[in-house]
Motif scaffolding. Structure first.
Motif, PDB file in Angstrom:
ATOM      1  N   SER A 116     -25.726   4.200 -47.486  1.00 14.29           N
ATOM      2  CA  SER A 116     -25.454   5.226 -48.494  1.00 14.29           C
ATOM      3  C   SER A 116     -25.070   6.547 -47.827  1.00 14.29           C
ATOM      4  CB  SER A 116     -26.697   5.442 -49.371  1.00 14.29           C
ATOM      5  OG  SER A 116     -27.085   4.247 -50.018  1.00 14.29           O
ATOM      6  N   ARG A 118     -25.485  10.391 -47.205  1.00 16.69           N
ATOM      7  CA  ARG A 118     -26.694  11.215 -47.229  1.00 16.69           C
ATOM      8  C   ARG A 118     -26.382  12.616 -46.716  1.00 16.69           C
ATOM      9  NH1 ARG A 118     -27.642   6.720 -44.509  1.00 16.69           N
ATOM     10  NH2 ARG A 118     -27.952   7.814 -42.510  1.00 16.69           N
ATOM     11  N   GLU A 119     -27.197  13.532 -47.159  1.00 13.19           N
ATOM     12  CA  GLU A 119     -27.125  14.913 -46.660  1.00 13.19           C
ATOM     13  C   GLU A 119     -28.532  15.352 -46.305  1.00 13.19           C
ATOM     14  OE1 GLU A 119     -25.160  17.631 -49.215  1.00 13.19           O
ATOM     15  OE2 GLU A 119     -23.250  16.529 -49.201  1.00 13.19           O
ATOM     16  N   THR A 120     -28.638  16.110 -45.232  1.00  9.85           N
ATOM     17  CA  THR A 120     -29.932  16.577 -44.753  1.00  9.85           C
ATOM     18  C   THR A 120     -30.044  18.072 -44.955  1.00  9.85           C
ATOM     19  OG1 THR A 120     -29.981  14.824 -43.080  1.00  9.85           O
ATOM     20  CG2 THR A 120     -31.471  16.669 -42.761  1.00  9.85           C
ATOM     21  N   TYR A 121     -31.196  18.490 -45.516  1.00  6.99           N
ATOM     22  CA  TYR A 121     -31.443  19.893 -45.775  1.00  6.99           C
ATOM     23  C   TYR A 121     -32.733  20.309 -45.078  1.00  6.99           C
ATOM     24  CZ  TYR A 121     -28.129  19.066 -49.571  1.00  6.99           C
ATOM     25  OH  TYR A 121     -27.026  18.719 -50.302  1.00  6.99           O
ATOM     26  N   THR A 123     -35.819  22.685 -45.453  1.00  7.76           N
ATOM     27  CA  THR A 123     -36.588  23.411 -46.459  1.00  7.76           C
ATOM     28  C   THR A 123     -37.841  23.981 -45.816  1.00  7.76           C
ATOM     29  OG1 THR A 123     -37.844  21.448 -47.114  1.00  7.76           O
ATOM     30  CG2 THR A 123     -35.729  21.834 -48.221  1.00  7.76           C
ATOM     31  N   GLU A 128     -35.458  17.405 -45.228  1.00  2.00           N
ATOM     32  CA  GLU A 128     -35.351  16.413 -46.289  1.00  2.00           C
ATOM     33  C   GLU A 128     -33.966  15.791 -46.277  1.00  2.00           C
ATOM     34  OE1 GLU A 128     -36.349  18.020 -50.048  1.00  2.00           O
ATOM     35  OE2 GLU A 128     -38.384  18.591 -49.469  1.00  2.00           O
ATOM     36  N   THR A 129     -33.924  14.480 -46.506  1.00  3.15           N
ATOM     37  CA  THR A 129     -32.657  13.756 -46.582  1.00  3.15           C
ATOM     38  C   THR A 129     -32.451  13.300 -48.011  1.00  3.15           C
ATOM     39  OG1 THR A 129     -32.845  12.998 -44.296  1.00  3.15           O
ATOM     40  CG2 THR A 129     -31.338  11.789 -45.741  1.00  3.15           C
ATOM     41  N   VAL A 130     -31.325  13.606 -48.558  1.00  2.79           N
ATOM     42  CA  VAL A 130     -31.009  13.284 -49.951  1.00  2.79           C
ATOM     43  C   VAL A 130     -29.807  12.342 -49.963  1.00  2.79           C
ATOM     44  CG1 VAL A 130     -30.331  14.184 -52.196  1.00  2.79           C
ATOM     45  CG2 VAL A 130     -31.870  15.507 -50.717  1.00  2.79           C
ATOM     46  N   VAL A 131     -29.922  11.278 -50.750  1.00  3.81           N
ATOM     47  CA  VAL A 131     -28.813  10.334 -50.905  1.00  3.81           C
ATOM     48  C   VAL A 131     -27.824  10.925 -51.902  1.00  3.81           C
ATOM     49  CG1 VAL A 131     -28.151   8.023 -51.665  1.00  3.81           C
ATOM     50  CG2 VAL A 131     -30.268   8.360 -50.369  1.00  3.81           C
ATOM     51  N   THR A 132     -26.646  11.151 -51.438  1.00 11.16           N
ATOM     52  CA  THR A 132     -25.620  11.729 -52.312  1.00 11.16           C
ATOM     53  C   THR A 132     -24.665  10.675 -52.850  1.00 11.16           C
ATOM     54  OG1 THR A 132     -24.284  12.188 -50.346  1.00 11.16           O
ATOM     55  CG2 THR A 132     -25.723  13.953 -51.143  1.00 11.16           C
TER      56      THR A 132
END
Length: 209
Positions: A116, A118-121, A123, A128-132
């Motif tokens: 998938s 993903r983008e890493t932020y 915080t 945190e890694t979010v599946v975009t």
């Protein structure tokens, strides 16, 4: 007239020359405890479990020494049955099944996650890694995993309830697991206890189905 003298006639109280009855020496006790059943012996107690016409215990009874596949089939047949008992083999084989299946589903879901976008932020609480852009596998396994967890919750609680019954403990001891850390350890110890014949008080043969 008889010529036998009175002294020649045995009197009514004259003892016999040999005893008619001889007492048999007592060497061993006449009554002994039957060796074939001792409730304190778990192995012998297991063999005393009821068996149906097919050579297997009925559904309401515990099955001691059950096999790997048979245990899982029985688990689903007794989906939400909280009465009766479950042997240690019934409980731990099912536990192994569920853990194994959960690991496989988790691995497949991880493959879908890796495919998938993903983008890493960063915080304040960490990275945190979010599946975009979720892959199809990621989405499918997310639904499958959720359904799997929902499917095994009730039968797993019922199985644990019956395992406690087999140790002659009330089912609500299950809620010890809600106590953080120490409750889980205590519950694990209870699951490992030997079968107790007195646990038969939880059996409900009349409710067999």
């Amino acid at each position: 007239m008889s010529d036998q003298r009175p002294s020649d006639r045995p009197g009514p109280t004259e003892p016999s020359s040999a005893p008619q009855y001889q007492q048999t020496p007592y060497q061993q006790p006449q009554y002994q405890q039957p060796p074939q059943y001792r409730p304190q012996d778990p192995a012998l107690f297991e063999r005393s479990a009821p068996v149906g016409s097919d050579g297997r215990p009925p559904l309401w009874a515990p099955w001691y020494g059950i096999g790997f596949v048979q245990a899982y089939a029985r688990y689903w047949r007794k989906y939400v049955r909280f009465d009766g008992r479950a042997s240690r083999s019934e409980f731990w084989w099912v536990y192994l099944w569920n853990v194994g299946i959960s690991i496989v589903l988790g691995v497949v879901w991880g493959v879908g996650f890796a495919r998938s976008g993903r983008e890493t932020y960063t915080t304040p609480s960490g990275v945190e890694t979010v599946v975009t852009e979720p892959s199809a596998l990621y989405l499918i396994m997310g639904y499958v995993g959720t359904l799997w967890i929902l499917a095994i919750v009730l039968p797993s609680i019922a199985l644990a309830w019956r395992r406690l019954h087999d140790a002659n403990l009330a089912g609500p001891f299950f809620f010890l697991g809600l106590i953080p850390f120490f409750g889980g350890i205590a519950l694990l110890v209870l699951y490992l206890l030997d079968s107790k014949p007195a646990g038969a008080r939880f059996d409900r043969p009349e409710g067999s189905r």
